[in-house]
Design a protein around this motif. Structure first.
Motif, PDB file in Angstrom:
ATOM      1  N   TYR A  79       3.659  -5.730  -0.989  1.00  0.00           N
ATOM      2  CA  TYR A  79       3.025  -6.877  -0.339  1.00  0.00           C
ATOM      3  C   TYR A  79       1.908  -7.359  -1.253  1.00  0.00           C
ATOM      4  O   TYR A  79       1.362  -6.580  -2.041  1.00  0.00           O
ATOM      5  CB  TYR A  79       2.459  -6.426   1.013  1.00  0.00           C
ATOM      6  N   ILE A  80       1.538  -8.617  -1.129  1.00  0.00           N
ATOM      7  CA  ILE A  80       0.489  -9.158  -1.991  1.00  0.00           C
ATOM      8  C   ILE A  80      -0.790  -8.320  -1.862  1.00  0.00           C
ATOM      9  O   ILE A  80      -1.250  -8.030  -0.764  1.00  0.00           O
ATOM     10  CB  ILE A  80       0.233 -10.652  -1.681  1.00  0.00           C
ATOM     11  N   GLY A  81      -1.312  -7.888  -2.987  1.00  0.00           N
ATOM     12  CA  GLY A  81      -2.531  -7.075  -2.987  1.00  0.00           C
ATOM     13  C   GLY A  81      -2.272  -5.587  -2.871  1.00  0.00           C
ATOM     14  O   GLY A  81      -3.064  -4.774  -3.318  1.00  0.00           O
ATOM     15  N   GLU A  82      -1.180  -5.224  -2.258  1.00  0.00           N
ATOM     16  CA  GLU A  82      -0.861  -3.811  -2.025  1.00  0.00           C
ATOM     17  C   GLU A  82      -0.423  -3.157  -3.337  1.00  0.00           C
ATOM     18  O   GLU A  82       0.278  -3.776  -4.131  1.00  0.00           O
ATOM     19  CB  GLU A  82       0.261  -3.753  -0.976  1.00  0.00           C
ATOM     20  N   TRP A  83      -0.862  -1.921  -3.558  1.00  0.00           N
ATOM     21  CA  TRP A  83      -0.497  -1.250  -4.812  1.00  0.00           C
ATOM     22  C   TRP A  83       0.596  -0.197  -4.592  1.00  0.00           C
ATOM     23  O   TRP A  83       0.898   0.573  -5.468  1.00  0.00           O
ATOM     24  CB  TRP A  83      -1.730  -0.618  -5.470  1.00  0.00           C
ATOM     25  N   ARG A  84       1.150  -0.163  -3.373  1.00  0.00           N
ATOM     26  CA  ARG A  84       2.235   0.763  -3.101  1.00  0.00           C
ATOM     27  C   ARG A  84       3.462  -0.068  -2.706  1.00  0.00           C
ATOM     28  O   ARG A  84       3.480  -0.697  -1.661  1.00  0.00           O
ATOM     29  CB  ARG A  84       1.839   1.707  -1.964  1.00  0.00           C
TER      30      ARG A  84
END
Lengths: 571, 269
Positions: B141-146
Motif C-alpha cells: 500500500y502507498i507508504g507501507e514498507w511491507r
C-alpha cells in the motif's frame, strides 16, 4: 442548561472525595452546588464519575502531525470510521485526522489536552489544526530550548531580556507555556551533531543544556506562568541517561517558585520513561527508574509524566531531531527530518514496539516502574507522549495495568520479553492504583501541574467538564487480571462526557461537536522591556528568518475561540 | 459447488466496488440476496441488478465451494477478490484497480487486462492475468514498507512500473515485458520476467531474486557482477541457458540476486 448527575460514585482527589455517592450539579458551563427544579436529571446511579481528563503532554496538532500524515498514508487507513450525521469521517491510528483526535479524546472522557511542542514559526499551522480538532480545549507549549535568541540571552546571562523575549514570544505564538526539547542538542543537529549531558555546549554557542533549562526555569518563575518549565531532557532514549535526567532536575532545585501560581513544581519532566535508562549500551541496558523515582520522591519541585510504551506500531515525532536519526540508524524505517530555522529541528519515524523485543519490553517495564515507585500520584501523570510511545487511545489499557498487579504478572510471565523481569524491578512491585489514584494521574494532577485552576476537579466554580463511566466501582474488582479488558473497554467509551456543561458523548458515541478553545498566556507588565528586546533582536530576525516579522505573528482569527490567561508579571 | 454468474448489462463509468462480493461473504447467498444487494459506487450505493444479470446455481458449505464468474467488461469494477480467502473468481473481461488486493487464498483469473494494484499486499492464493497489468502489481500500500508476502501472481502479458515494490515473499511471473523499478525495495520472494525490462530492476533490494529472460536496457550501479552461470538452479527453479548473476543493491547493503539472460544482454558481458 442545567444538569444534575444523580447518585454517581464520585472521585475528586482535589477535594478528597474518594468514591462518595454524590450528585454533581451543572449550570451555565460550571459546577455549582445548587440547581433549579428545571435541571435535567441524568441518572448515573452507582456509576463512576470524575472530572473530565486532562492530558499534560501529547502531540496532536501542528506541522509534525501533518508531515506524519503525509508520510504515513498506511497509518491513515488503520482507523477509518465512516461519517455520521454528527461526526466527520475518521482516519488514522497513531496520527489520526484532526477531527478523529477530538472525537477519540472525547470518547475517553477527556476535555483538555496539551499540544506539547510548537515551534513559534509553525504556531499558525498548529492553531489551524486546533481549529479543526473538536471537543477538547488545547494548551499549546512553545519551544524555546534551541532558539537562537534564547541561547544569546543565556550566553549573556540576561534574564531580564530573556523574560521579555519569552513574554513577547508567547504573545506572538499564542501559546500557553514553555517547552524545552533536548536543549542545545537540536541546535547541534544543525551541524549533524548532538550534545551529551547537560554540560555539553552547543557548537559555536558555548551554552549548555543545563544553563538553558536553568535560565528558562528562572524566567518561568519570574513571569509566574501558570505552567512550569516543561522539559524533555538531553540524551533521550540512550542507555545510561538517567544521571542526565537527575542532573537536569537538580539544576533548578534552588529556583524559587513564583508565589502566585497554584502548582507545586518548578519543573515538569516529560515522558520520563525515555530518560530512565541504566547501563552503557543496548547490550547491558537496564532500568534506571529507581534512582530517578527516589529523587522525585525526595524533591517536590519536580513532577513528571511517564510516556508509557503500549506495544503498538506507532509514529515517533519530536523536536529531538538527532535522536530520531539515531532511531533511524537502528530500525532503518522511513525517516523525515525538518529544520525549523532559528528555533529547532524535528524528526519523525515509524516505530514498532513489540512485547517480544527486549528493548521494548524493558521500556514498557520502566514506565510502569515509574508509576509504581513514585509515591505521590500528584507528581506523576499518565501519558504515552502520544503518539511516540503509543497512541493516546491506549490510556485505558495503561489504567488496567496500573490497577492490577496480577495482570502485570500475567504479562511478565507470558507476553513480554524476559528483559522486563531481569533488568527491572517491576516483578517485585505489587502496588496497585485505586480509582482515586487513577483520577489523580489522569485529571487532578495534570490540571494542577498545568496550573489550570478550573479543571481536573468537581469543586464549585470549576468548568463543567465531567466524565461518567459505565462501571460500578463499588461492585468491581479492578485488581483481577481478567477484569483488565473490562477496564480498558469501559474507560475507553465514556457513558457521558460533558464539556462546559454540554453533553458531547453519550454511551461512547459523539452526540455533539463543539469547537476546541485555544488556551494562551498573556503576560502583562513587561511591555517596555518587550519593546526594547524586539528592537534589539530585529536585525538578527530579519537576517536569518525566511519570513518577515509582520507575517510571523499568530493573528487573532487563528485562535477563535480562545481562553486568555492574563498574568500580571509585575505582581 | 455453487456457481454464481454475474453478467454485465449496463456499464457504469463511475467504478463499482466489489470488495463485499467475494466467496467469503456470498457463499450462502441466494439469488434474492444478490438482487437485494446494493453495490458501492462512488460515495453511494445502487442495486446490483441495475448493472448485472445474476444467476446462482448449486449450494456451497463454505467459500471454497464457490465459483464466481464475472462476464463482460469489468474495467470499471474495482476490488474484485479483495481479501478473499478461498474459492474461485473468473473475470471474462478486463478488471479495474485493486484486483486481488490483500488476497489471502483461493484463485482469481482475469481473462483480459487488469489495471494497477493487482495483488497488492497479497498473502496467499493465486492470481492469473491473461493480458497486461498496469502499475504496482504485487506491491505494498502507498507508504507501507511491507508488501506482498505470499501467493503467486502470473501475468501473461506485460507489467507496468514498480512491480512488486517492497515484496517480502511469494512469486511473480511476468510473461511479457516490464517497466521501470521491478522488485524495488524487495526483501524476499521470486520475480521472473519473460520479456524485456526498461530500467533499474531491484532498486534498493535487500534480498530476494529477480530473473530477467529478455533484454535489460539499464542496470543500476548498485549491482555487482558475480559471474556467468549455465542452466542455473534458482530456488529450485531450473533455468536453461547462460545467465549473468548480480548481487545488490549494495547501496543498501543488499544481498539480493538479479539474473540476466546472457545472450540477450551481451553488452554486459
Amino acid at each position: 442548561m442545567e444538569y444534575i448527575l444523580k447518585n454517581g460514585i464520585v472521585y475528586d482527589p482535589t477535594h478528597n472525595v474518594t468514591g462518595d455517592r454524590k450528585d454533581v450539579m451543572i449550570k451555565d458551563g460550571k459546577i455549582v452546588d445548587n440547581v433549579s427544579s428545571d435541571a435535567k436529571v441524568l441518572d448515573v446511579t452507582d456509576k463512576l464519575v470524575m472530572a473530565a481528563g486532562v492530558d499534560v503532554h501529547a502531540h496532536i496538532a501542528g506541522p509534525k502531525l501533518c508531515v506524519g500524515r503525509l508520510y504515513r498514508p498506511e497509518d491513515s487507513r488503520a482507523g477509518v470510521v465512516p461519517k455520521t450525521d454528527i461526526t466527520r469521517a475518521e482516519t488514522g491510528f497513531s496520527i489520526p485526522s484532526c477531527s478523529a483526535t477530538g472525537y477519540r479524546y472525547s470518547r475517553m472522557g477527556y476535555g483538555t489536552v496539551t499540544e506539547a511542542a510548537v515551534p513559534p514559526l509553525e504556531a499558525k499551522h498548529t492553531h489551524e489544526e486546533i481549529m479543526a480538532i473538536p471537543n477538547i480545549d488545547v494548551s499549546p507549549l512553545a519551544l524555546f530550548g534551541n532558539n537562537w535568541f534564547v541561547l544569546q540571552f543565556v550566553k549573556k546571562n540576561d534574564l531580564e531580556g530573556l523574560a521579555a523575549f519569552v513574554s513577547a514570544w508567547l504573545k506572538l505564538s499564542k501559546c500557553y507555556g514553555m517547552k524545552v526539547v533536548n536543549p542545545c542538542g537540536s541546535e547541534a543537529w544543525g551541524w549533524g551533531m548532538n550534545v551529551h549531558g547537560i554540560d555539553d555546549p552547543a557548537p559555536h554557542w558555548d551554552v549548555t543544556g543545563g544553563e538553558v533549562v536553568r535560565a528558562l526555569t528562572q524566567v518561568n518563575e519570574m513571569l509566574g506562568l501558570p505552567h512550569s518549565m516543561h522539559v524533555h531532557p538531553n540524551d533521550l532514549g540512550h542507555p545510561g541517561n538517567y544521571p542526565t535526567t537527575i542532573g537536569t532536575l537538580d539544576a533548578v532545585k534552588d529556583v524559587k517558585k513564583n508565589p502566585n501560581v497554584i502548582r507545586d513544581q518548578t519543573i515538569h519532566c516529560t515522558h520520563l520513561q525515555f530518560h530512565c535508562y541504566g547501563g552503557t549500551s543496548w547490550r547491558d541496558a537496564k532500568s534506571g527508574a529507581a534512582p530517578v523515582a527516589d529523587y522525585i520522591n525526595k524533591n517536590k519541585h519536580v513532577t513528571c509524566d511517564v510516556g508509557q510504551v503500549t506495544f503498538d506500531e506507532t509514529t515517533t515525532m519530536t523536536a529531538d531531531a538527532p535522536m530520531e536519526y539515531d532511531l533511524y540508524k537502528l530500525s532503518g524505517l522511513k525517516w523525515a527530518n525538518k529544520d525549523i530555522e532559528l528555533e529547532t529541528a524535528s524528526g519523525l519515524i515509524p516505530i514498532i514496539y513489540s512485547p517480544k523485543a527486549p528493548v521494548n519490553a524493558l521500556q514498557w517495564a520502566i514506565g510502569l516502574e515509574l508509576f509504581l515507585l513514585i509515591n505521590d500520584p500528584w507528581q506523576v501523570v499518565l501519558t504515552t507522549d502520544s503518539p511516540n510511545a503509543g497512541p493516546f487511545i491506549r490510556y485505558p489499557r495503561i489504567m488496567s495495568w496500573l490497577m492490577s498487579s496480577d495482570r502485570r504478572t500475567e504479562m511478565l510471565e507470558n507476553e513480554v520479553h524476559k528483559w522486563a523481569t531481569k533488568r527491572t524491578d517491576l516483578a517485585s512491585l505489587d502496588r496497585v492504583y485505586d480509582w482515586s489514584d487513577i483520577a489523580t494521574v489522569t485529571r487532578s494532577a495534570p490540571a494542577k501541574i498545568l496550573g489550570l485552576e478550573q479543571r481536573g476537579h468537581l469543586g464549585v466554580g470549576a468548568n463543567a467538564d465531567v466524565a461518567v463511566y459505565d462501571i460500578e466501582p463499588e461492585n468491581f474488582d479492578a485488581t483481577k487480571a481478567s477484569n483488565a479488558s473490562v477496564i480498558e473497554d469501559v474507560m475507553g467509551r465514556a457513558a457521558y462526557t460533558i464539556k462546559d456543561g454540554e453533553i458531547v458523548v453519550k454511551d461512547g458515541k459523539i452526540v455533539k461537536v463543539v469547537p476546541s478553545r485555544h488556551m494562551w498566556t498573556n503576560v502583562t507588565g513587561f511591555e517596555e522591556q518587550e519593546k526594547k528586546v524586539l528592537e534589539d533582536i530585529m536585525p538578527m530576525f530579519n537576517r536569518y528568518y525566511t519570513v518577515k516579522f509582520e507575517n510571523y505573528k499568530v493573528f487573532d482569527h487563528y485562535i477563535d475561540p480562545a481562553i486568555e490567561f492574563k498574568i500580571d508579571a509585575g505582581k | 459447488m455453487k456457481t454464481i454468474t454475474l453478467t454485465l448489462k449496463k456499464f457504469s463509468s463511475i467504478a463499482l466496488e466489489f470488495e463485499e462480493l467475494i466467496p467469503d461473504t456470498v457463499y450462502n447467498w441466494s439469488k434474492e440476496d444478490f438482487e437485494n444487494y446494493q453495490v458501492p459506487i462512488g460515495n453511494t450505493r445502487f442495486p446490483l441488478t441495475n448493472y448485472f444479470d445474476i444467476e446462482v446455481e448449486g449450494d456451497a458449505e463454505g467459500p471454497e465451494d464457490v465459483k464466481m464468474i464475472l462476464d463482460g467488461d469489468m474495467s470499471r469494477v474495482k476490488y474484485i477478490g479483495y481479501r478473499m480467502t478461498a474459492g474461485e473468481i473468473i473475470v471474462n473481461g478486463d478488471a479495474d484497480l485493486q484486483a486481488g488486493a490483500e488476497m489471502i487464498g483461493g484463485s482469481l483469473k482475469i481473462n483480459g487486462n487488469a489495471e494497477s494494484y493487482v495483488g497488492r499486499e497479497m498473502r496467499g492464493g493465486s492470481i492469473e492475468v491473461m493480458g497486461n497489468v498496469r502499475e504496482y502489481c504485487g506491491t505494498s500500500y502507498i507508504g507501507e514498507w511491507r508488501g506482498m508476502s505470499g501467493g503467486v501472481i502470473k501475468v501473461h502479458g506485460n507489467a507496468g512500473k514498480q512491480l512488486a515494490d517492497c515484496m517480502s515473499g511469494g512469486e511473480i511471473y511476468i510473461g511479457g515485458s516490464c517497466d521501470i523499478l521491478a522488485g524495488i525495495h524487495m526483501t524476499k520472494g521470486y520475480i521472473e520476467i519473460g520479456g524485456d525490462v526498461t530500467r533499474w530492476p531491484g532498486g534498493q533490494m535487500k534480498n530476494g531474486t529477480i530473473v530477467i529472460k529478455g533484454k535489460l536496457s539499464s542496470l543500476l550501479e548498485g549491482f555487482e557482477n558475480e559471474g556467468i552461470f549455465v542452466d542455473p538452479d534458482i530456488e529450485g527453479k531450473q533455468l536453461t541457458g547462460k545467465y549473468i548473476k548480480y548481487k545488490g543493491d549494495i547501496g543498501v547493503n543488499g544481498k539480493g540476486s538479479l539474473w540476466l539472460n546472457a545472450e540477450k544482454n551481451r553488452n554486459l558481458l
